[in-house]
Each structure stands twice: as C-alpha cells, then as structure tokens.
Scaffold this active site. Structure first.
Site, PDB file in Angstrom:
ATOM      1  N   LEU A 120      57.204 -54.456 -14.709  1.00 47.94           N
ATOM      2  CA  LEU A 120      55.950 -54.711 -15.454  1.00 47.94           C
ATOM      3  C   LEU A 120      55.642 -56.078 -15.526  1.00 47.94           C
ATOM      4  O   LEU A 120      56.624 -56.779 -15.666  1.00 47.94           O
ATOM      5  CB  LEU A 120      56.023 -53.850 -16.647  1.00 47.94           C
ATOM      6  CG  LEU A 120      56.067 -52.373 -16.917  1.00 47.94           C
ATOM      7  CD1 LEU A 120      56.424 -52.006 -18.340  1.00 47.94           C
ATOM      8  CD2 LEU A 120      54.770 -51.735 -16.374  1.00 47.94           C
ATOM      9  N   ASP A 121      54.425 -56.619 -15.652  1.00 44.05           N
ATOM     10  CA  ASP A 121      54.044 -57.866 -16.037  1.00 44.05           C
ATOM     11  C   ASP A 121      54.820 -58.258 -17.265  1.00 44.05           C
ATOM     12  O   ASP A 121      55.050 -57.598 -18.329  1.00 44.05           O
ATOM     13  CB  ASP A 121      52.572 -58.255 -16.087  1.00 44.05           C
ATOM     14  CG  ASP A 121      52.001 -58.070 -14.595  1.00 44.05           C
ATOM     15  OD1 ASP A 121      52.555 -57.960 -13.446  1.00 44.05           O
ATOM     16  OD2 ASP A 121      50.959 -58.004 -14.766  1.00 44.05           O
ATOM     17  N   ARG A 122      55.363 -59.600 -17.566  1.00 42.06           N
ATOM     18  CA  ARG A 122      55.950 -60.127 -18.493  1.00 42.06           C
ATOM     19  C   ARG A 122      55.170 -59.746 -19.886  1.00 42.06           C
ATOM     20  O   ARG A 122      55.808 -59.312 -20.842  1.00 42.06           O
ATOM     21  CB  ARG A 122      56.460 -61.544 -18.401  1.00 42.06           C
ATOM     22  CG  ARG A 122      57.019 -62.023 -19.539  1.00 42.06           C
ATOM     23  CD  ARG A 122      57.613 -63.356 -18.997  1.00 42.06           C
ATOM     24  NE  ARG A 122      58.864 -63.712 -20.368  1.00 42.06           N
ATOM     25  CZ  ARG A 122      59.774 -64.454 -19.971  1.00 42.06           C
ATOM     26  NH1 ARG A 122      59.750 -65.321 -18.870  1.00 42.06           N
ATOM     27  NH2 ARG A 122      60.736 -64.765 -20.799  1.00 42.06           N
ATOM     28  N   VAL A 179      53.266 -57.387 -20.538  1.00 41.30           N
ATOM     29  CA  VAL A 179      53.002 -55.711 -20.855  1.00 41.30           C
ATOM     30  C   VAL A 179      54.408 -55.155 -21.585  1.00 41.30           C
ATOM     31  O   VAL A 179      55.104 -55.576 -21.119  1.00 41.30           O
ATOM     32  CB  VAL A 179      52.660 -55.241 -19.360  1.00 41.30           C
ATOM     33  CG1 VAL A 179      52.477 -53.859 -19.479  1.00 41.30           C
ATOM     34  CG2 VAL A 179      51.472 -56.061 -18.826  1.00 41.30           C
TER      35      VAL A 179
END
Length: 224
Positions: free
Chosen positions: A57-59, A61
C-alpha cells in the site's frame, strides 16, 4: 501494529498511514520488519523469521496488508494476486460528490517515474496501461463523500489518479489535486476489506478493517 488475522500460513495487519510495507530508500523501518519481530516474540522463534510480502500500500494509505508466513503460501498468494483472485475493497473520502451515484472508470495510465505520479488518458498511448475500477457512493460527512472502490486492475496510484480525474480528489492527496493536506500527512484512503480463498486450507477469508480513528472518518453518515 494491529494484527487482524493470523494462522500458520498468513498474517493480515491493519497498516497505519505513514508506515511503509517494505524497506525503501528512506531507510525507515518497514512494517514487514515489525511483523517479523511480532512473530519471533510471540512464537519464540530462533533465528531469522520468514515473511513474504505479496502486495503493498502507498505510504500515506491505511488498511489491510496480507503477508505470507510460509513459502508455500507466498507462492500461491503471488499467483492469486497476479490472477485477480484476491478481492480488495477500498474506502475513500473525496472532495465533491461524483455526478453518478455509482459507475465504472476506465482510463489509460502513464506513470512518470521522476514525479512518482500517474496521469490518466481517455485513449491508449505509448507506455500506457489500462486501468479499470468500479465505485459507488456509500456515505457522506459535512464536507466529503465516502466512496467504495473495487479495483479491476492494479496500477500505480490507480485509485488516487482515477478519482482525481473524475473530479473527486481524495482528501489530503495534494499530489492529485486535494485542496489541503491532512495534518498527519496521510491521505483519506483505506484498504478496507480483503477476501480470498486461503492458499492452503482453501477456506474463504474475509476481513474488514475498522474505520480510522480520525474524527472525520468517525463522523461518516452511511447511506442505507
């Protein structure tokens, strides 16, 4: 660190915004290391702990991240993710309300490596990858709309880019057009639910993450 499911083969963690799933150039300690420490301590395992990272997951998120605890589970989960057999549902608080209550977004995304950003186009172009998602409005706050997203493809920043292109940037996501940042640097996007067939037992695993503790998330009025 919040573990929401674990057995001998997999472990699912509710990631907090700001955490990185796997080590990167920042040198910050990743979530994968914290999970290894947790397993080592809880089960008193000597030596190196095996842990397979099967997705990220993107940081900024938050939400559910699935890890493999055995090589058998890792191999099978990698195949399942690649073939779209793992169903992930995301919740996003967005600026503006979509013109349609629900729908399907289809774009061609081009990733700009230098900017770490994706751009959406209506037609195919060089180096573009097709991106498809389904969305529906499920709730509201005083200033934002809660949208549920089902990913049909998995592209770089896909949800962030496509919702912004629709005119509904995610709260706090300055990179994709939000009016202002969130105080903690997060964006209001959560990996809310994951459902898949267990890679070893073949039972159905369906897990939902609790809502983030942020007062705006907690104030969502869900639609019946």
């Amino acid at each position: 660190m919040e573990v929401v499911y674990e057995d001998n083969h997999i472990i699912i963690v509710n990631k907090q915004s700001g955490e990185i799933v796997q080590g990167d150039k920042t040198g910050d300690r990743p979530l994968s290391d914290l999970v290894k420490d947790y397993i080592k301590e809880k089960y008193q395992k000597p030596g190196e702990v095996f842990l397979g990272v099967v997705h990220r997951l993107d940081r900024p998120v938050s939400g559910l991240v699935v890890f493999a605890r055995t090589s058998k589970a890792l191999t099978r989960l990698n195949k399942m993710f690649a073939e779209g057999q793992v169903h992930k549902t995301y919740w996003a608080l967005v600026q503006n309300c979509p013109k349609e209550h629900d729908g399907t977004l289809e774009h061609w995304l081009v990733r700009n490596e230098k900017q770490n950003k994706s751009y959406a186009y209506d037609r195919e172009r060089p180096n573009a990858k097709k991106a498809i998602l389904k969305y529906k409005v499920i709730g509201r706050t005083d200033n934002y709309t809660l949208v549920e997203v089902q990913l049909m493809t998995g592209r770089h920043h896909q949800i962030r880019c496509q919702l912004s292109t629709m005119g509904c940037p995610i709260k706090g996501d300055l990179k994709y057009g939000a009016k202002r940042s969130n105080p903690d640097g997060s964006i209001s996007l959560q990996s809310h639910r994951v459902e898949f067939e267990h890679p070893v037992s073949h039972e159905t695993i369906a897990i939902e993450a609790p809502l983030p503790h942020d007062p705006i998330w907690q104030g969502v009025r869900f639609q019946v």
